[in-house]
Design an enzyme around this catalytic site. Structure first.
Site, PDB file in Angstrom:
ATOM      1  N   ASP A  37      54.358  14.420 -62.587  1.00  0.00           N
ATOM      2  CA  ASP A  37      53.523  13.548 -61.958  1.00  0.00           C
ATOM      3  C   ASP A  37      53.357  12.459 -63.129  1.00  0.00           C
ATOM      4  O   ASP A  37      53.665  12.510 -64.057  1.00  0.00           O
ATOM      5  CB  ASP A  37      52.027  14.364 -61.756  1.00  0.00           C
ATOM      6  CG  ASP A  37      51.202  13.399 -61.087  1.00  0.00           C
ATOM      7  OD1 ASP A  37      50.937  13.887 -59.801  1.00  0.00           O
ATOM      8  OD2 ASP A  37      50.790  12.299 -61.159  1.00  0.00           O
ATOM      9  N   TYR A 139      52.017   0.677 -46.589  1.00  0.00           N
ATOM     10  CA  TYR A 139      52.107   2.177 -46.682  1.00  0.00           C
ATOM     11  C   TYR A 139      53.023   2.566 -45.307  1.00  0.00           C
ATOM     12  O   TYR A 139      53.827   3.331 -45.613  1.00  0.00           O
ATOM     13  CB  TYR A 139      50.663   2.562 -46.335  1.00  0.00           C
ATOM     14  CG  TYR A 139      50.695   4.013 -46.519  1.00  0.00           C
ATOM     15  CD1 TYR A 139      50.775   4.820 -47.963  1.00  0.00           C
ATOM     16  CD2 TYR A 139      50.338   4.859 -45.530  1.00  0.00           C
ATOM     17  CE1 TYR A 139      50.721   6.293 -47.962  1.00  0.00           C
ATOM     18  CE2 TYR A 139      50.224   6.337 -45.591  1.00  0.00           C
ATOM     19  CZ  TYR A 139      50.363   7.127 -46.898  1.00  0.00           C
ATOM     20  OH  TYR A 139      50.237   8.337 -46.882  1.00  0.00           O
ATOM     21  N   LYS A 143      56.352   4.568 -45.427  1.00  0.00           N
ATOM     22  CA  LYS A 143      56.304   6.137 -44.789  1.00  0.00           C
ATOM     23  C   LYS A 143      57.529   6.192 -43.730  1.00  0.00           C
ATOM     24  O   LYS A 143      58.199   7.143 -43.475  1.00  0.00           O
ATOM     25  CB  LYS A 143      55.301   6.724 -44.279  1.00  0.00           C
ATOM     26  CG  LYS A 143      54.178   6.782 -45.542  1.00  0.00           C
ATOM     27  CD  LYS A 143      54.713   7.759 -46.507  1.00  0.00           C
ATOM     28  CE  LYS A 143      53.643   8.093 -47.595  1.00  0.00           C
ATOM     29  NZ  LYS A 143      54.408   9.167 -48.465  1.00  0.00           N
TER      30      LYS A 143
END
Ligand code: NAD
Length: 235
Positions: A37, A139, A143
């Site tokens: 992360d 976004y 995606k």
């Protein structure tokens, strides 16, 4: 005996939300899991998936620690809600670079190991990559890109025995969604089409279960698919 016994997995975005649930689920199914992360965590690998060298180093760390890599779950992601006229070029780039370019970079870094292990990749797409939501252009584009990246890699790597799939959740109860701020000036009527017929959000553990299935040999002939987890919202 676990379905993923003997497998080594790398999960990006593992410090929070869905990534944390994926890490826990893969571990529960018997895999040795390395978390990575951008946020530092004890025992985790710190990696900004936008940084190619950091992705290469993260994979090298997994191999140093565990000797191999069988499963890559690309979960790290961000979103920025804006009216399209107010979305800055930097905000656009940030979302595309984390969600789409980051998925590509970590996948490419992992590829030599996945070819060696005939391993598998599970990408975190979204229903937003299939059916657009307003005020979410970067976004949705990212995606949608993840879905096509998944399909292209799946075809290219099929003969080599590397499977590549994606999951497409609808609204999942995580910090990402809890921090989602609808921009001023938004037309709320445009959100009604995204409502779930089941009338509830998806639990992160339910997404993790789908990732574990796709990562397992139970899905041995499944590649290039998008598993939609949306309570029939896009049916
Ligand atoms: N929550 C939802 O409703 C939902 C729905 C569909 C898809 N998704 C996708 O699921 C994934 C996880 O989302 P979540 O809801 O768990 O969000 P979250 O904010 O809880 O977790 C996202 C994680 O990604 C990490 N991250 C962000 N930028 C990074 C970077 N550059 N490099 C490495 N790590 C980075 C964050 O530190 C965080 O730990 C995202 O890809 C998101 O787009 C979420």
């Amino acid at each position: 005996m676990g379905r993923l016994d003997g497998k080594v997995a790398l999960v990006s975005g593992a410090a929070s939300g869905i990534g944390k649930a994926v890490s826990q689920r893969l571990t529960a199914e018997g895999a040795v899991v390395a978390d990575c992360d951008i946020t530092e965590a004890p025992g985790g690998i710190t990696c900004d998936v936008r940084d190619q060298d950091a992705c290469i180093a993260a994979v090298a760390t997994v191999v140093d620690r565990h000797g191999r890599l069988d499963i890559l779950a690309n979960v790290a992601g961000v979103g920025i809600a804006r009216l399209i006229g107010e979305l800055s070029a930097d905000e656009w780039r940030q979302v595309i670079e984390v969600n789409l370019t980051g998925t590509f970079l970590l996948s490419q870094a992992a590829l030599p190991e996945l070819l060696a292990s005939t391993g598998t990749i599970v990408n975190m797409a979204s229903v937003a990559g299939m059916r657009a939501t307003p005020y979410n252009a970067a976004y949705c584009a990212s995606k949608g890109g993840v879905i096509m990246l998944t399909k292209s890699m799946a075809i290219e790597l099929a003969k080599a025995g590397v499977r590549v799939n994606a999951v497409c959740p609808a609204s999942v109860d995580t910090p990402f969604l809890r921090n989602f701020k609808i921009p001023d000036g938004a037309d709320m009527s445009l959100f009604t089409r995204a409502a779930s017929p089941m009338g509830r959000m998806v639990d992160p553990a339910e997404v993790a279960a789908a990732v574990a299935y796709l990562a397992s040999d139970d899905a041995a002939t499944i590649s290039g698919t998008t598993l939609v987890i949306d309570g029939a919202a896009t049916a």
